[in-house]
Design an enzyme around this catalytic site. Structure first.
Site, PDB file in Angstrom:
ATOM      1  N   TRP A 133     -40.116  38.554 111.478  1.00  0.00           N
ATOM      2  CA  TRP A 133     -38.925  37.880 112.005  1.00  0.00           C
ATOM      3  C   TRP A 133     -38.377  38.508 113.272  1.00  0.00           C
ATOM      4  O   TRP A 133     -37.479  37.953 113.898  1.00  0.00           O
ATOM      5  CB  TRP A 133     -37.819  37.831 110.942  1.00  0.00           C
ATOM      6  N   LYS A 157     -48.276  31.157 110.090  1.00  0.00           N
ATOM      7  CA  LYS A 157     -47.125  31.135 109.181  1.00  0.00           C
ATOM      8  C   LYS A 157     -46.104  32.182 109.638  1.00  0.00           C
ATOM      9  O   LYS A 157     -46.244  33.367 109.387  1.00  0.00           O
ATOM     10  CB  LYS A 157     -47.545  31.435 107.739  1.00  0.00           C
ATOM     11  N   SER A 208     -44.733  44.498 107.710  1.00  0.00           N
ATOM     12  CA  SER A 208     -44.505  45.822 107.129  1.00  0.00           C
ATOM     13  C   SER A 208     -45.797  46.396 106.543  1.00  0.00           C
ATOM     14  O   SER A 208     -46.739  45.655 106.228  1.00  0.00           O
ATOM     15  CB  SER A 208     -43.452  45.713 106.031  1.00  0.00           C
ATOM     16  N   GLU A 229     -51.267  44.677 111.966  1.00  0.00           N
ATOM     17  CA  GLU A 229     -50.374  45.352 112.923  1.00  0.00           C
ATOM     18  C   GLU A 229     -49.083  45.622 112.173  1.00  0.00           C
ATOM     19  O   GLU A 229     -48.298  44.702 111.909  1.00  0.00           O
ATOM     20  CB  GLU A 229     -50.096  44.436 114.131  1.00  0.00           C
ATOM     21  N   LEU A 230     -48.833  46.899 111.835  1.00  0.00           N
ATOM     22  CA  LEU A 230     -47.768  47.191 110.869  1.00  0.00           C
ATOM     23  C   LEU A 230     -46.642  48.018 111.491  1.00  0.00           C
ATOM     24  O   LEU A 230     -46.486  48.046 112.691  1.00  0.00           O
ATOM     25  CB  LEU A 230     -48.400  47.878 109.654  1.00  0.00           C
ATOM     26  N   CYS A 263     -41.191  47.050 116.514  1.00  0.00           N
ATOM     27  CA  CYS A 263     -42.081  48.036 115.890  1.00  0.00           C
ATOM     28  C   CYS A 263     -42.222  49.276 116.754  1.00  0.00           C
ATOM     29  O   CYS A 263     -42.367  50.376 116.255  1.00  0.00           O
ATOM     30  CB  CYS A 263     -43.436  47.405 115.605  1.00  0.00           C
ATOM     31  N   GLU A 362     -39.375  53.795 108.187  1.00  0.00           N
ATOM     32  CA  GLU A 362     -39.029  52.949 109.326  1.00  0.00           C
ATOM     33  C   GLU A 362     -37.577  52.481 109.175  1.00  0.00           C
ATOM     34  O   GLU A 362     -37.162  52.042 108.104  1.00  0.00           O
ATOM     35  CB  GLU A 362     -39.966  51.733 109.366  1.00  0.00           C
TER      36      GLU A 362
HETATM   37  P1  NAD Z   1     -42.875  41.593 106.076  1.00  0.00           P
HETATM   38  O1  NAD Z   1     -44.081  42.405 105.805  1.00  0.00           O
HETATM   39  O2  NAD Z   1     -41.798  41.579 105.066  1.00  0.00           O
HETATM   40  O3  NAD Z   1     -43.255  40.063 106.336  1.00  0.00           O
HETATM   41  C1  NAD Z   1     -44.161  39.680 107.334  1.00  0.00           C
HETATM   42  C2  NAD Z   1     -44.736  38.323 107.009  1.00  0.00           C
HETATM   43  O4  NAD Z   1     -45.528  38.413 105.826  1.00  0.00           O
HETATM   44  C3  NAD Z   1     -43.718  37.232 106.735  1.00  0.00           C
HETATM   45  O5  NAD Z   1     -44.142  36.048 107.360  1.00  0.00           O
HETATM   46  C4  NAD Z   1     -43.760  37.083 105.221  1.00  0.00           C
HETATM   47  O6  NAD Z   1     -43.399  35.802 104.754  1.00  0.00           O
HETATM   48  C5  NAD Z   1     -45.220  37.337 104.950  1.00  0.00           C
HETATM   49  N1  NAD Z   1     -45.557  37.757 103.583  1.00  0.00           N
HETATM   50  C6  NAD Z   1     -44.764  38.321 102.645  1.00  0.00           C
HETATM   51  N2  NAD Z   1     -45.470  38.589 101.526  1.00  0.00           N
HETATM   52  C7  NAD Z   1     -46.750  38.188 101.761  1.00  0.00           C
HETATM   53  C8  NAD Z   1     -47.957  38.231 101.007  1.00  0.00           C
HETATM   54  N3  NAD Z   1     -48.008  38.740  99.782  1.00  0.00           N
HETATM   55  N4  NAD Z   1     -49.080  37.767 101.589  1.00  0.00           N
HETATM   56  C9  NAD Z   1     -49.075  37.268 102.853  1.00  0.00           C
HETATM   57  N5  NAD Z   1     -47.949  37.200 103.602  1.00  0.00           N
HETATM   58  C10 NAD Z   1     -46.802  37.664 103.073  1.00  0.00           C
HETATM   59  O7  NAD Z   1     -42.322  42.112 107.483  1.00  0.00           O
HETATM   60  P2  NAD Z   1     -40.959  41.689 108.199  1.00  0.00           P
HETATM   61  O8  NAD Z   1     -39.832  42.325 107.468  1.00  0.00           O
HETATM   62  O9  NAD Z   1     -40.948  40.218 108.446  1.00  0.00           O
HETATM   63  O10 NAD Z   1     -41.139  42.381 109.639  1.00  0.00           O
HETATM   64  C11 NAD Z   1     -40.771  43.661 109.935  1.00  0.00           C
HETATM   65  C12 NAD Z   1     -41.979  44.576 109.936  1.00  0.00           C
HETATM   66  O11 NAD Z   1     -42.936  44.122 110.890  1.00  0.00           O
HETATM   67  C13 NAD Z   1     -41.640  45.986 110.365  1.00  0.00           C
HETATM   68  O12 NAD Z   1     -42.299  46.907 109.525  1.00  0.00           O
HETATM   69  C14 NAD Z   1     -42.205  46.075 111.776  1.00  0.00           C
HETATM   70  O13 NAD Z   1     -42.521  47.377 112.200  1.00  0.00           O
HETATM   71  C15 NAD Z   1     -43.417  45.227 111.654  1.00  0.00           C
HETATM   72  N6  NAD Z   1     -43.882  44.803 112.976  1.00  0.00           N
HETATM   73  C16 NAD Z   1     -45.046  45.324 113.461  1.00  0.00           C
HETATM   74  C17 NAD Z   1     -45.484  44.980 114.741  1.00  0.00           C
HETATM   75  C18 NAD Z   1     -46.766  45.521 115.327  1.00  0.00           C
HETATM   76  O14 NAD Z   1     -47.266  44.963 116.309  1.00  0.00           O
HETATM   77  N7  NAD Z   1     -47.343  46.591 114.792  1.00  0.00           N
HETATM   78  C19 NAD Z   1     -44.710  44.101 115.515  1.00  0.00           C
HETATM   79  C20 NAD Z   1     -43.531  43.621 114.976  1.00  0.00           C
HETATM   80  C21 NAD Z   1     -43.126  43.966 113.708  1.00  0.00           C
END
Ligand code: NAD
Length: 472
Positions: A133, A157, A208, A229-230, A263, A362
């Site tokens: 998000w 998605k 995440s 990419e986490l 991130c 984080e």
């Molecule tokens: P999140 O992991 O909670 O969700 C990410 C996506 O995964 C959402 O679309 C969610 O609906 C989906 N999701 C949830 N459960 C799932 C499952 N079991 N299987 C498949 N998809 C599923 O992350 P968030 O809170 O939306 O975003 C924040 C995180 O993203 C932070 O940790 C941040 O560091 C990371 N991030 C990383 C980068 C990068 O390039 N490394 C860039 C931006 C954000």
């Protein structure tokens, strides 16, 4: 069919809703995209470039609606515009590069020169993209654009936390039937994400570490590649030779931009002891001067926290640090404005150590915990602490001094005499270290080439060997 309510980050109201897609509908859509991909992949790359250029025109037609929706999704306006501009730039960048990159190689066997090869580039039929998000538009399209140019169909998605931009984005795609046949964006929560992994041939996930692990496991189960990419916990090392004004400007900007919801935000600040007191005093002075963008979204710098639960995580980490002896010098409190929007002002925390969650987990907020170090060896050890290895920064008197330190840091990218430069450097390949990710680079040429499997067409131009040649 289940309806999901979406919260507005500026006022806490649930003022938007979407319908979670039925598993059958998702499967059907994946099948349609996969079927249309065959034709898409057989076109010359120049033809796909032309379609993406036409899409750029359509994005411009829908610009107002996309930016406005994104501004509500994220509670910030300037960065919504920047996301939109960055997307157009990404289309142009990849369209310029793709014709040079998508080339079939030819060669010859050294062992048997009559045998030559040509490597056919075979795109993965259907690529799934799952995005977070914090930069909803950018991170939904960052992998989709090169995948489409490679000849894949793509099903994205985005996060259920910030989905308003999808309606106008889809309108821009649907205006071009040849693009809509191979490209779609579906709004759903983690259950839809989980189902998507089982329907695609390659998955690009940004999010995440926790969800990334689940996606990686599911991808292994389905035997498909996963590019993960986490999260990060980026350190910055500031040496005593650094320019104080430059160092405090960089740390403030690279920690506080996007309210720290990036991130690559700087989340751990290590400053050499002889500079430490002056650094902290100046950082606090500058942090105190940064306004939030409330009540007017068009004035002020720090936007609201997009995800309600993230505000609790940040508050919890600050409480944990305070309980263990840390001091908050400015900010540090989640403020409620607009009824139920949650903001946190730039926050400087001192007397921190590595036993505190604020230094290990984080944060994803505008929080700058500052720690003192004596020697460069000690600084490198501190920076390399922990489970993350996304990126880092070093600020020193010269670039040479900064680079010597950067080479010792366990992270996929290090900004020298600046911070968070990965946000603007698309050309340099980089891998995430440790738990911050898995899979090839999304930047540089690899960002496109990872969507191909290479098939070797091995040609015998002479006489094939006969079985008789193997008679002992
Ligand atoms: P999140 O992991 O909670 O969700 C990410 C996506 O995964 C959402 O679309 C969610 O609906 C989906 N999701 C949830 N459960 C799932 C499952 N079991 N299987 C498949 N998809 C599923 O992350 P968030 O809170 O939306 O975003 C924040 C995180 O993203 C932070 O940790 C941040 O560091 C990371 N991030 C990383 C980068 C990068 O390039 N490394 C860039 C931006 C954000």
């Amino acid at each position: 069919m289940e309806t999901i309510q979406v919260r507005n980050p500026r006022n806490g109201q649930f003022d938007y809703r979407f319908v979670q897609p039925e598993p059958d509908a998702l499967r059907r859509r994946a099948g349609e995209l996969r079927a249309a991909q065959r034709d898409w992949a057989t076109r010359p790359v120049e033809s796909r470039v032309a379609v993406l250029q036409r899409w750029k025109d359509q994005l411009l037609v829908h610009r107002g609606a996309i930016v406005e929706a994104l501004a509500i999704d994220t509670g910030r306006h300037l960065l919504a515009q920047a996301e939109f501009g960055g997307t157009l730039a990404a289309i142009d960048r990849w369209c310029a590069q793709a014709p040079q990159l998508v080339r079939e190689e030819e060669g010859r066997s050294q062992a048997q020169p009559s045998i030559t090869f040509r490597s056919q580039l075979v795109p993965y039929p259907l690529v799934g993209v799952i995005s977070p998000w914090n930069f909803p538009l950018t991170l939904s399209l960052i992998d989709a654009i090169p995948a489409l140019l490679a000849g894949c169909a793509v099903l994205v998605k985005p996060s259920e936390v910030a989905p308003r931009f999808v309606e106008p984005l889809r309108a821009s795609i649907e205006a071009l039937p040849e693009l809509a046949a191979v490209f779609d964006v579906v709004v759903g929560d983690g259950r839809t994400g989980s189902a998507l992994v089982g329907l695609v041939d390659l998955v690009c996930f940004t999010g995440s570490v926790r969800t990334g692990r689940a996606v990686g496991r599911a991808a292994a189960e389905h035997f498909i590649p996963a590019f993960l990419e986490l999260g990060g916990k980026d350190p910055v090392i500031v040496t005593e030779t650094a320019d104080l004004e430059l160092a405090t400007d960089v740390v403030l900007r690279a920690s506080v931009l996007a309210s720290g919801q990036a991130c690559q935000s700087l989340e751990r600040v290590y400053v050499q002891d002889s500079l430490y007191d002056r650094f902290v005093a100046r950082l606090v002075e500058k942090a105190n001067a940064v306004p939030i963008n409330f009540p007017d979204i068009h004035a002020g710098v720090v936007g609201p926290l997009i995800f309600d639960r993230q505000a609790d995580i940040i508050a919890g980490q600050i409480d944990d640090a305070l309980r263990h002896g840390a001091k908050v010098l400015c900010g540090g409190r989640v403020e409620i404005h607009g009824g139920g929007g949650r903001w946190i002002r730039p926050t400087v925390v001192v007397d921190v150590n590595h036993s505190m969650q604020l230094m290990t987990d984080e944060t994803f907020g505008p929080v700058m915990p500052v720690m003192k170090f004596r020697t460069i060896d000690e600084a490198v050890e501190l920076a390399n602490f922990g489970t993350y290895g996304l990126s880092a920064a070093v600020i020193a008197g010269t670039l040479e001094e900064a680079e010597a330190i950067a080479r010792r840091i366990d992270a996929g990218a290090v900004s020298l005499n600046d911070g968070s430069l990965t946000g603007v450097m698309h050309e340099a390949e980089k891998n995430s270290f440790k738990c911050s990710g898995l899979g090839g680079s999304r930047m540089g040429a690899a960002g496109l080439m990872r969507f191909f499997r290479r098939k070797a067409l091995i040609r015998q131009t002479g006489r094939p060997a006969t079985i008789g040649m193997f008679d002992e």
